[in-house]
Enzyme design. Structure first.
Site, PDB file in Angstrom:
ATOM      1  N   THR A 106      45.272  43.451  48.057  1.00  0.00           N
ATOM      2  CA  THR A 106      46.028  42.327  47.505  1.00  0.00           C
ATOM      3  C   THR A 106      47.505  42.480  47.857  1.00  0.00           C
ATOM      4  OG1 THR A 106      46.583  43.337  45.371  1.00  0.00           O
ATOM      5  CG2 THR A 106      44.440  42.247  45.536  1.00  0.00           C
ATOM      6  N   GLU A 107      48.189  41.350  48.027  1.00  0.00           N
ATOM      7  CA  GLU A 107      49.607  41.389  48.375  1.00  0.00           C
ATOM      8  C   GLU A 107      50.473  41.974  47.268  1.00  0.00           C
ATOM      9  OE1 GLU A 107      48.598  37.100  49.648  1.00  0.00           O
ATOM     10  OE2 GLU A 107      47.427  38.734  48.784  1.00  0.00           O
TER      11      GLU A 107
END
Length: 220
Positions: free
Chosen positions: A49-50
């Site tokens: 995930t960013e």
């Protein structure tokens, strides 16, 4: 017209079949977040995930959500064994280094060449483009999950995008409620039809030419 939850789950279930053992994968917001629920636990897939997780699991059971643990879209998630946390700079370093095997994201339009428009509709307020540009450019494979048409019935798979582009020639595969389409050599190749649709219905609702293979499977 929006898609019902069963249709969204069907799209996510099909997308999960593209994810192989041991892959590092990023899932965008919307339908892509559902893909996590269909990846077998024994595949050793590490979801990225960013906002700084490698090893994200599926959705938690109702009532067992952790308010401090979410994906980049802000939705509660779980962790798998071996997961790690880090800052966004490191998260984007992983993306920009080209370490992601697959990115699964949503889109507003995709062209026959694989151009993706997914971050803004002119005149509407948006929170920002997020990591879409980096993800679509740097991932080894990009899979787009979306409605086949918009609310008015207009095709979202088109010859040329009208909306501002996120990336040129970025999409490798498109999965909608009607079909699974590969983007190869700047052409759209119909790979599968989603039950209960037909090839003719898919062609009619697609705004660009489709190459039809001799054998077209139906995904239930």
């Amino acid at each position: 017209m929006g898609l019902g939850i069963e249709t969204r789950q069907q799209i996510a279930r099909r997308a999960a079949l593209e994810i192989g053992k041991g892959m590092i994968v990023n899932l965008g917001i919307g339908i892509p977040t559902l893909v996590a629920d269909y990846i077998p636990n024994d595949h050793g897939v590490m979801l990225h995930t960013e906002n700084g997780i490698l090893g994200m699991g599926g959705s938690p059971e109702k009532g067992k959500e952790d308010g401090n643990l979410s994906n980049a879209g802000g939705y509660p998630v779980t962790l798998i064994s071996g997961a790690s946390y880090f800052d966004s700079a490191t998260a984007f370093g992983i993306i920009r280094r080209g370490l992601l095997d697959i990115t699964v994201l949503g889109a507003l339009e995709v062209s026959e060449k694989g151009d993706i428009a997914n971050w803004i509709v002119p005149g509407k307020r948006v929170p920002g483009m997020g990591g879409a540009i980096d993800l679509a450019q740097k991932s080894k494979k990009v899979i787009v999950l979306m409605n086949h048409t918009d609310k008015e019935g207009n095709p979202k798979i088109v010859k040329q995008c009208k909306l501002p582009l996120t990336v040129q020639k970025g999409a490798n595969m498109i999965i909608t409620e009607k079909a699974v389409i590969d983007v190869k050599d700047e052409k759209l190749v119909l790979r599968e039809v989603m039950h209960p649709y037909t090839i003719e219905e898919v062609e009619k609702s697609t705004g660009a030419p489709l190459e039809i293979l001799d054998q077209i499977e139906t995904f239930q």
